[in-house]
Design an enzyme around this catalytic site. Structure first.
Site, short mmCIF file in Angstrom:
data_model
loop_
_atom_site.label_atom_id
_atom_site.label_comp_id
_atom_site.label_asym_id
_atom_site.label_seq_id
_atom_site.Cartn_x
_atom_site.Cartn_y
_atom_site.Cartn_z
N TYR A 1 -2.04 -1.18 10.62
CA TYR A 1 -1.87 -1.21 9.36
C TYR A 1 -0.71 -0.75 8.67
O TYR A 1 0.18 -1.22 7.94
CB TYR A 1 -2.94 -0.44 8.78
CG TYR A 1 -3.44 -0.62 7.14
CD1 TYR A 1 -4.05 -1.68 7.02
CD2 TYR A 1 -2.83 0.27 6.27
CE1 TYR A 1 -4.57 -1.96 5.58
CE2 TYR A 1 -2.98 0.03 5.12
CZ TYR A 1 -3.89 -0.98 4.59
OH TYR A 1 -4.29 -1.12 3.23
N SER B 1 0.98 -1.27 -0.03
CA SER B 1 -0.16 0.03 0.05
C SER B 1 0.76 1.07 -0.04
O SER B 1 1.93 1.15 0.30
CB SER B 1 -0.75 0.07 1.31
OG SER B 1 -1.36 1.35 1.42
P1 NAD Z 1 -11.71 -6.09 1.49
O1 NAD Z 1 -12.21 -5.89 2.94
O2 NAD Z 1 -12.83 -6.02 0.32
O3 NAD Z 1 -11.14 -7.82 1.33
C1 NAD Z 1 -10.47 -8.42 2.36
C2 NAD Z 1 -10.66 -9.82 2.37
O4 NAD Z 1 -9.49 -10.33 3.51
C3 NAD Z 1 -11.93 -10.04 3.02
O5 NAD Z 1 -12.62 -11.04 2.01
C4 NAD Z 1 -11.82 -10.54 4.39
O6 NAD Z 1 -12.65 -11.58 4.55
C5 NAD Z 1 -10.31 -11.18 4.17
N1 NAD Z 1 -9.63 -11.66 5.32
C6 NAD Z 1 -9.84 -10.59 6.51
N2 NAD Z 1 -9.13 -11.36 7.69
C7 NAD Z 1 -9.05 -12.44 7.23
C8 NAD Z 1 -8.69 -13.65 7.98
N3 NAD Z 1 -8.39 -13.75 9.18
N4 NAD Z 1 -8.51 -14.77 7.31
C9 NAD Z 1 -8.89 -14.88 5.92
N5 NAD Z 1 -9.18 -13.72 5.22
C10 NAD Z 1 -9.30 -12.66 6.13
O7 NAD Z 1 -10.49 -5.41 1.36
P2 NAD Z 1 -9.60 -4.97 0.27
O8 NAD Z 1 -9.64 -3.57 -0.11
O9 NAD Z 1 -9.66 -5.85 -0.97
O10 NAD Z 1 -7.99 -5.30 0.90
C11 NAD Z 1 -7.27 -6.30 0.22
C12 NAD Z 1 -5.88 -6.01 0.64
O11 NAD Z 1 -5.41 -4.71 -0.23
C13 NAD Z 1 -5.33 -5.69 1.88
O12 NAD Z 1 -4.25 -6.21 2.29
C14 NAD Z 1 -5.37 -4.17 1.90
O13 NAD Z 1 -4.57 -3.72 3.22
C15 NAD Z 1 -4.95 -3.86 0.61
N6 NAD Z 1 -4.93 -2.46 0.35
C16 NAD Z 1 -6.36 -1.92 -0.07
C17 NAD Z 1 -6.34 -0.80 -0.30
C18 NAD Z 1 -7.96 0.09 -0.66
O14 NAD Z 1 -7.95 1.11 -0.87
N7 NAD Z 1 -8.90 -1.01 -0.70
C19 NAD Z 1 -5.47 0.00 -0.79
C20 NAD Z 1 -3.96 -0.49 -0.55
C21 NAD Z 1 -3.90 -1.68 -0.16
#
Ligand code: NAD
Length: 274
Positions: free
Chosen positions: A168, A155
């Site tokens: 985070y 990120s």
């Molecule tokens: P999201 O909430 O849509 O998806 C995250 C998924 O992780 C969910 O399906 C959730 O059930 C799963 N998860 C959480 N805890 C878990 C556990 N203990 N065991 C198994 N699965 C688990 O979020 P997202 O935005 O798609 O995020 C995905 C990744 O991208 C993360 O690592 C996040 O930090 C990163 N990210 C997101 C953004 C953003 O703006 N959305 C930006 C940069 C990085």
């Protein structure tokens, strides 16, 4: 480009005998990586705690008529046994060739009151599980007669940080360290890279908007315009499929010399300021 517009790449290794293991496959970016990998013909094993979300991902793969198969595995990445079972299920599905560590969660609180349990959970899911899965699959990647790859979702928060997100921020810096460590121990027989973005239109982001507004004493619209897009030279949040396409590009032979580094697509967030 629409939300279901996958980047299709010409790569001899993108076929159903090879497995792409994806965490967080029930939602957001992880689901998008699963879809784009299946669109490219890979067999996808997707791990997540969210069983109904995994079922929806499976329906999406079938509904879109993608050539790759999707197998959902319910697993809590904070539990070492679950993580090891997930790797084993991927091994049963074919040759583990790609690993995408995507699962993540957020907790927003000032450092003085940041709960230890939340710090530990974020660390377990976003740093420890990627380490455990990498450790489990590196022998598979080394044994395969082609160069597989591990990709970690980082990120902009792995480059610079915002307030009230200590766990985070630490996790994202940590996952970049993991990526570098994997690259240091690869010997031309596998690669590792990370993907960084600013804010992406997923439930993780949308769900934290009200709490961020409350913490900062600003409106929901101001969170999107000033906090999320304020440092970006963009008017729209990124779509999950755009992020997923970077994972598949990084896995492909077009990125044969990508190792240890970060693919940062952040609309200028880290390199520019107003
Ligand atoms: P999201 O909430 O849509 O998806 C995250 C998924 O992780 C969910 O399906 C959730 O059930 C799963 N998860 C959480 N805890 C878990 C556990 N203990 N065991 C198994 N699965 C688990 O979020 P997202 O935005 O798609 O995020 C995905 C990744 O991208 C993360 O690592 C996040 O930090 C990163 N990210 C997101 C953004 C953003 O703006 N959305 C930006 C940069 C990085």
């Amino acid at each position: 480009m629409g939300p279901d517009d996958p980047l299709l790449l010409d790569d001899d290794r993108f076929h159903g005998g090879n497995v792409c293991l994806v965490t967080g496959a029930a939602s957001g970016i992880g689901r998008a990586v699963a879809l784009v990998a299946a669109a490219n013909g890979l067999t996808v094993v997707g791990g997540d705690v969210d069983e109904s979300g995994l079922a929806e991902t499976s329906e999406r793969v079938d509904g879109l008529g993608f050539p790759g198969q999707f197998h959902g595995v319910v697993a809590d990445l904070a539990e070492q046994d679950d993580v090891e079972r997930l790797a084993e299920r991927a091994r049963e599905a074919g040759t583990i060739t790609y690993l995408a560590n995507v699962a993540g969660l957020q907790h927003v609180a000032p450092i003085e009151s940041f709960p230890t349990e939340q710090f530990d959970r974020l660390h377990d899911v976003m740093v420890r599980a990627p380490f455990l899965l990498s450790r489990a699959v590196v022998p598979d990647l080394r044994a395969a007669d082609h160069c597989g790859a591990i990709a970690n979702m980082a990120s902009v928060h792995g480059h610079y940080v915002t307030s009230d997100k200590v766990a985070y921020n630490v996790a994202k810096f940590g996952v970049r360290g993991l990526t570098n460590s994997l690259a240091a121990e690869s010997d031309g027989d596998f690669r590792a890279f990370s993907v960084s973005t600013g804010y992406v239109k997923t439930p993780l982001v949308v769900d934290q908007i009200p709490e961020t507004a409350r913490q900062r004493g600003i409106s929901v619209d101001e969170v999107v315009e000033d906090v999320m897009l304020g440092q970006a030279r963009a008017t729209e949040l990124m779509e999950p499929v755009e992020v997923a396409n970077q994972f598949l590009y990084g896995f492909s032979e077009h990125a044969a010399h990508l190792n240890g580094t970060d693919l940062r697509h952040d609309d200028g967030m880290v390199d520019t300021y107003e």
